[in-house]
Design a protein around this motif. Structure first.
Motif, short mmCIF file in Angstrom:
data_model
loop_
_atom_site.label_atom_id
_atom_site.label_comp_id
_atom_site.label_asym_id
_atom_site.label_seq_id
_atom_site.Cartn_x
_atom_site.Cartn_y
_atom_site.Cartn_z
N VAL A 64 0.84 -1.20 0.00
CA VAL A 64 0.00 0.00 0.00
C VAL A 64 0.87 1.25 0.00
CG1 VAL A 64 -1.60 1.34 1.41
CG2 VAL A 64 -2.03 -1.09 1.04
N TRP A 108 -1.69 3.77 -2.08
CA TRP A 108 -3.14 3.58 -2.01
C TRP A 108 -3.60 4.09 -0.64
CZ3 TRP A 108 -2.20 -2.05 -3.89
CH2 TRP A 108 -2.03 -2.04 -5.28
N LEU A 123 -6.32 2.39 1.51
CA LEU A 123 -6.09 1.02 1.95
C LEU A 123 -5.10 0.93 3.09
CD1 LEU A 123 -6.06 -0.94 -1.45
CD2 LEU A 123 -7.95 -0.60 0.15
N ARG A 124 -4.66 2.07 3.61
CA ARG A 124 -3.81 2.04 4.80
C ARG A 124 -4.66 1.63 6.00
NH1 ARG A 124 -1.64 7.19 2.83
NH2 ARG A 124 0.44 6.85 1.96
#
Length: 278
Positions: free
Chosen positions: A146, A151, A154-155
């Motif tokens: 990630v 992204w 999406l952490r």
């Protein structure tokens, strides 16, 4: 009865054993030599994990184990404590993943003729030990990807400002994928023949006691530790640092006119914005 017949069944040192004993001794001798079936001491039968008592124990376990996450939140320092919404989003991912593992273990435990309670306990303990390492490695690997691809949604533990449901859905899907990989790894591990010989609960003949040990007593202590540790994996790691830097920046801005940047409380460092410009 002929003396020759007596000599075949009489024990050494008992030449004068009555004929009645000689007639009765053969069936007793064969019964003593034959092994006692292990099914006589099997307490938990197939389907016991999902009967009314088993479902009651599972519901009780879910309540008392999940309450440890509430305790963990209240033990966080006030300046680090997550808002209820963020706490719920963090813990709900873990709850869904644990439900997946739990029902997978229940299903797998009824696939053989072995004691399902013992098989469930073996699965559960492997999930809590070897599986925990797999989960940790999976979270670290996903987090590295990630960060590499940036992204942001999406952490783990970061949901945007305002909170975006799509971020939670994406992170939840990634965590369930990690749990699926973990469960497959444990299933492959259980294919080793030696695991079939491990039946630690066979001596317990009371089915309700065995079910309580498997579904409530042992999982309560183990799940409490697992929930606590996994929550640290899934919560935002830099939240504390961001808040401290924001607090220090606010204090310094009162005494000088330099440009100060405030990190947004959302969860993204890229959202920093200037406070004032002298």
């Amino acid at each position: 009865m002929p003396a020759g017949g007596l000599s075949l069944v009489s024990r050494p040192g008992e030449p004068g054993a009555p004929a009645l004993l000689s007639a009765v001794s053969p069936p007793n001798t064969s019964a003593a030599l034959s092994p006692t079936p292990r099914t006589n001491i099997r307490g938990c039968e197939n389907g016991a994990l999902m009967d009314s008592f088993g479902i009651f124990l599972q519901g009780l376990l879910a309540i008392v184990a999940f309450s440890t996450l509430m305790l963990k939140r209240f033990r966080e320092p006030k300046h680090e404590r997550r808002p209820w919404k963020i706490w719920f989003l963090d813990t709900s991912k873990q709850a869904i993943g644990m439900l997946f593992i739990h029902f997978a273990n229940v299903y797998l435990s009824d696939l053989t003729e072995e004691d399902p309670c013992s098989l469930y306990l073996v699965n559960f303990l492997l999930d809590a030990t070897v599986g925990m390492l797999v989960i940790y490695g999976g979270v670290r690997a996903i987090s590295a990807l990630v960060e590499w691809w940036q992204w942001d949604r999406l952490r783990f533990g970061e949901y945007g400002e305002p909170v975006q449901c799509t971020a939670w859905v994406g992170q939840c899907a990634l965590y369930i994928l990690i749990m699926m990989v973990e469960k497959i790894f444990i299933i492959l591990l259980l294919l080793i023949p030696q695991w079939k010989k491990l039946t630690p609960l066979n001596p317990i003949s009371n089915p309700d006691l065995e079910l309580a040990i498997v579904m409530l007593i042992v999982p309560f202590f183990v799940n409490a530790l697992m929930f606590w540790v996994v929550d640290n994996f899934l919560m935002k790691k830099s939240r504390t640092k961001a808040k401290l830097e924001e607090r220090e920046g606010g204090d310094d801005s009162r005494g000088n006119s330099k440009v100060r940047y405030r990190r947004a409380l959302s969860h993204d460092d890229s959202e920093s914005e200037p406070i004032n410009r002298g």
